[in-house]
Design a protein around this motif. Structure first.
Motif, short mmCIF file in Angstrom:
data_model
loop_
_atom_site.label_atom_id
_atom_site.label_comp_id
_atom_site.label_asym_id
_atom_site.label_seq_id
_atom_site.Cartn_x
_atom_site.Cartn_y
_atom_site.Cartn_z
N THR A 73 -2.49 11.21 -30.30
CA THR A 73 -3.87 11.08 -30.34
C THR A 73 -4.39 11.02 -31.84
OG1 THR A 73 -4.22 12.25 -28.52
CG2 THR A 73 -6.46 12.02 -29.94
N GLN A 74 -3.88 11.82 -32.74
CA GLN A 74 -4.13 11.91 -34.10
C GLN A 74 -3.97 10.33 -34.89
OE1 GLN A 74 -2.18 15.20 -35.65
NE2 GLN A 74 -3.76 16.62 -34.85
N ALA A 75 -2.63 9.85 -34.61
CA ALA A 75 -2.31 8.58 -35.17
C ALA A 75 -3.24 7.45 -34.63
CB ALA A 75 -0.69 8.03 -34.71
N ASN A 76 -3.62 7.37 -33.44
CA ASN A 76 -4.49 6.45 -32.91
C ASN A 76 -5.86 6.26 -33.59
OD1 ASN A 76 -2.38 5.36 -31.40
ND2 ASN A 76 -3.42 6.58 -29.30
N ASP A 77 -6.27 7.73 -33.59
CA ASP A 77 -7.69 7.93 -34.40
C ASP A 77 -7.56 7.43 -35.70
OD1 ASP A 77 -8.62 8.87 -32.04
OD2 ASP A 77 -8.54 10.93 -32.49
N HIS A 78 -6.71 7.71 -36.46
CA HIS A 78 -6.66 7.31 -37.78
C HIS A 78 -6.06 5.78 -37.84
CE1 HIS A 78 -6.44 11.80 -38.35
NE2 HIS A 78 -6.96 11.37 -39.66
N GLY A 79 -5.93 5.13 -36.81
CA GLY A 79 -5.68 3.78 -36.97
C GLY A 79 -4.38 3.36 -37.55
N LEU A 80 -3.41 4.16 -37.34
CA LEU A 80 -1.95 4.09 -37.75
C LEU A 80 -0.73 4.09 -36.67
CD1 LEU A 80 -2.06 6.41 -40.96
CD2 LEU A 80 -2.04 3.92 -40.97
N ALA A 119 -6.36 -2.25 -29.54
CA ALA A 119 -5.66 -2.60 -30.60
C ALA A 119 -6.37 -2.45 -31.88
CB ALA A 119 -4.94 -4.07 -30.52
N ALA A 120 -7.67 -3.06 -32.01
CA ALA A 120 -8.52 -2.86 -33.01
C ALA A 120 -8.52 -1.37 -33.58
CB ALA A 120 -9.89 -3.65 -32.70
N THR A 121 -9.11 -0.56 -32.65
CA THR A 121 -9.22 0.93 -32.92
C THR A 121 -7.90 1.35 -33.39
OG1 THR A 121 -11.06 0.84 -31.18
CG2 THR A 121 -10.07 3.06 -32.13
N TYR A 122 -6.90 1.24 -32.74
CA TYR A 122 -5.54 2.06 -33.13
C TYR A 122 -4.87 1.32 -34.38
CZ TYR A 122 -5.55 3.81 -28.23
OH TYR A 122 -5.87 4.66 -27.10
N LEU A 123 -5.37 0.23 -34.72
CA LEU A 123 -4.90 -0.34 -35.97
C LEU A 123 -6.01 -0.58 -37.13
CD1 LEU A 123 -2.44 -2.93 -34.79
CD2 LEU A 123 -1.78 -0.73 -35.66
N SER A 152 -1.59 0.55 -24.04
CA SER A 152 -1.94 0.10 -25.53
C SER A 152 -1.14 0.84 -26.83
CB SER A 152 -3.50 0.27 -25.62
OG SER A 152 -4.05 -0.66 -24.72
N THR A 153 -0.90 2.11 -26.44
CA THR A 153 -0.12 2.80 -27.28
C THR A 153 1.17 2.33 -27.52
OG1 THR A 153 -1.57 4.86 -27.40
CG2 THR A 153 0.65 5.16 -28.14
N PHE A 154 1.93 1.99 -26.44
CA PHE A 154 3.28 1.61 -26.26
C PHE A 154 3.23 -0.08 -27.16
CE2 PHE A 154 6.69 -0.84 -24.22
CZ PHE A 154 7.62 0.15 -23.95
N ALA A 155 2.22 -0.66 -26.69
CA ALA A 155 2.38 -2.14 -27.03
C ALA A 155 2.35 -2.03 -28.71
CB ALA A 155 1.34 -2.98 -26.33
N MET A 156 1.44 -1.27 -29.06
CA MET A 156 1.19 -1.29 -30.57
C MET A 156 2.48 -0.78 -31.32
SD MET A 156 0.25 1.08 -33.16
CE MET A 156 -0.98 2.36 -32.34
N ASN A 157 2.91 0.26 -30.82
CA ASN A 157 4.04 0.86 -31.61
C ASN A 157 5.04 0.13 -31.25
OD1 ASN A 157 3.39 3.85 -32.99
ND2 ASN A 157 2.15 3.71 -30.76
N LEU A 158 5.46 -0.56 -30.27
CA LEU A 158 6.68 -1.35 -30.27
C LEU A 158 6.64 -2.52 -30.94
CD1 LEU A 158 9.38 -2.08 -28.59
CD2 LEU A 158 7.79 -3.24 -27.04
N ALA A 159 5.33 -3.14 -31.16
CA ALA A 159 5.20 -4.16 -32.08
C ALA A 159 5.37 -3.94 -33.43
CB ALA A 159 3.88 -5.21 -31.66
N TRP A 160 4.98 -2.75 -33.79
CA TRP A 160 5.06 -2.59 -35.09
C TRP A 160 6.55 -2.24 -35.47
CZ3 TRP A 160 3.00 -2.73 -39.75
CH2 TRP A 160 3.57 -1.93 -40.96
N GLU A 161 7.26 -1.46 -34.76
CA GLU A 161 8.61 -1.35 -34.89
C GLU A 161 9.38 -2.40 -35.04
OE1 GLU A 161 9.63 1.31 -35.85
OE2 GLU A 161 8.24 2.92 -35.38
N MET A 162 9.31 -3.48 -34.24
CA MET A 162 10.03 -4.81 -34.26
C MET A 162 9.51 -5.59 -35.52
SD MET A 162 10.01 -6.23 -30.66
CE MET A 162 8.51 -6.45 -30.30
N ALA A 163 8.42 -5.42 -35.95
CA ALA A 163 7.87 -6.05 -37.15
C ALA A 163 8.50 -5.46 -38.32
CB ALA A 163 6.33 -6.17 -37.15
N THR A 164 9.06 -4.35 -38.21
CA THR A 164 9.41 -3.63 -39.56
C THR A 164 10.88 -3.27 -39.36
OG1 THR A 164 8.74 -1.63 -38.59
CG2 THR A 164 7.25 -2.79 -40.13
#
Length: 422
Positions: A382-389, A215-219, A174-186
């Motif tokens: 862990t900190q990034a996921n907990d902060h939703g970023l 995904a909802a938690t991590y973002l 999930s961390t991989f999917a979320m960060n990959l999606a964000w990097e492509m989007a930006t």
């Protein structure tokens, strides 16, 4: 069968052709073509196909089967031209690949191949592919009844589908999917290079882990009932329904979160996933899918729709055993294992010589290629996921974030090159 036979006038027109460097390298394909079509097929080399497809006789072709192996990767430009010419003439294309790299396979599929079959051909695989070609474009009289709901993924995009599947729990899929999606989007944000597009590609993240989707938690996004309502009735899903279910993160990345409540994974069928992915592809340049670690009935649908299928593992015995189980399961069903791109998460540092040796032994023992080695993000993940970023917003200097950025850049650049060539 020879190319010369195709060029001459025959009482029964040729229905299909194989296209390859040398069809004798694909003896199983020859047998299956004879079984399916008898004498109504021919074989062409790449050079002969480029000439024949421009002739009037090519109008009788129902499909071509392009067979490639690792030695053909230097001919990708020529093969791409054949696919483009065939699509321009409404000739269906079946791609048959033997030991072709994921990048080359992705490029050929993006150009419009209608179906993909791995080589050596599994039993009945070519027959099934030909049947799917017929089902994909039924004649008007075979269309759905007038009372049936009409599904139309109206949009001007043709998105690349990138599922992410953790082969063990807790490997960071999930961390991989979320960060990959964000990097492509930006990816192009803030760039001042003249050659860079003014805007980054449109990207969406679909969280299909209906029970423990993160995904909802991590973002830091809310979970809403409208998502369950859409997934439970995809037959009536339209553009507006789909858009209402999506949430935007920082106006850059659109996300379909997991539903509010824990739902059974068999809530969705293969047909549901086809509708959902087709809708997403029509509206986005990239569709990243966060898959459940469990293999379910619709995993096959997602794999067939995927351009690359990221399989995440760690350097441990459970991951190794699960890779073998996954490979056996896919091969037993004749599914394309060539789409799998293995990712070793929390990989040893480059200074850890013992760890690097273990990575090499793991790949050799499993007979796989570990194409991506992602470093351990440690507490900052862990900190990034907990902060939703995403990492890019919480810890942009960490090495792991740079690795996500590099991967996203290579995928976006490849997609832009394919679109420019087309």
């Amino acid at each position: 069968m020879t190319a010369a036979a195709i060029m001459t006038s025959e009482p029964a027109p040729i229905q299909a052709c194989t296209v390859s460097r040398d069809v004798s390298n694909f003896d199983l394909l020859i047998e299956d073509m004879e079984t399916e079509l008898g004498e109504s097929w021919g074989d062409l080399t790449f050079d002969e196909a480029a000439i024949f497809l421009s002739q009037p006789d090519a109008e009788h072709l129902e499909f071509i089967a392009i067979a490639v192996d690792g030695e053909d990767e230097d001919e990708l430009t020529k093969i791409s031209g054949i696919i483009t010419e065939a699509k321009d003439r409404n000739i269906r294309v079946i791609l048959i690949a033997d030991e072709v790299s994921p990048i080359a396979l992705h490029q050929l599929l993006r150009l419009g191949a209608d179906d993909f079959v791995p080589y050596p051909l599994p039993e009945g695989a070519l027959h099934d592919a030909i049947e799917r070609l017929g089902q994909a474009a039924p004649p008007p009289e075979m269309s759905a009844p007038m009372h049936a709901p009409t599904f139309a993924a109206t949009g001007n995009h043709d998105g690349v589908v990138l599922p992410v599947h953790g082969l063990s729990g807790g490997v960071g899929a999930s961390t991989f999917a979320m960060n990959l999606a964000w990097e492509m989007a930006t990816i192009h944000d803030g760039k001042k290079k003249k050659k860079a597009p003014s805007t980054s590609p449109k990207v969406c993240l679909l969280d299909l882990d209906l029970q423990f989707g993160a995904a909802a938690t991590y973002l830091d996004l809310p979970r809403r009932e409208v998502i369950y309502e859409m997934l439970a009735d995809t037959e009536h899903m339209d553009k507006e329904t789909f858009r209402q279910a999506m949430l935007s993160f920082n106006d850059k990345l659109d996300v379909l979160t997991a539903p509010t409540d824990m739902l059974p994974l068999d809530l969705l069928s293969g047909e549901d996933l086809e509708r959902l992915i087709d809708m997403a592809r029509a509206h986005y340049d990239f569709v990243v899918i966060d898959m459940p670690s469990t293999v379910v009935s619709w995993t096959e649908t997602v794999l067939n729709k995927a351009h690359l299928y990221f399989a995440l593992i760690e350097l441990d015995m459970r991951s190794a055993q699960n890779v073998l189980r996954m490979q056996r399961a896919l091969k037993s069903e004749g599914l394309p294992t060539e789409k799998l791109r293995y990712v070793l998460n929390r990989a040893p540092k480059f200074t850890d010589l013992n760890g690097k040796a273990r990575v090499k032994r793991l790949a050799e023992s499993l007979d796989i290629s570990l194409e991506l080695l992602m470093s351990d993000g440690g507490k900052q993940i862990t900190q990034a996921n907990d902060h939703g970023l995403p990492l890019a917003l919480s810890a942009p200097k960490v090495p792991l974030r740079k690795e996500f950025q590099k991967l996203a850049g290579s995928l976006v650049e490849l997609n832009e090159a394919v679109e420019a060539a087309a």
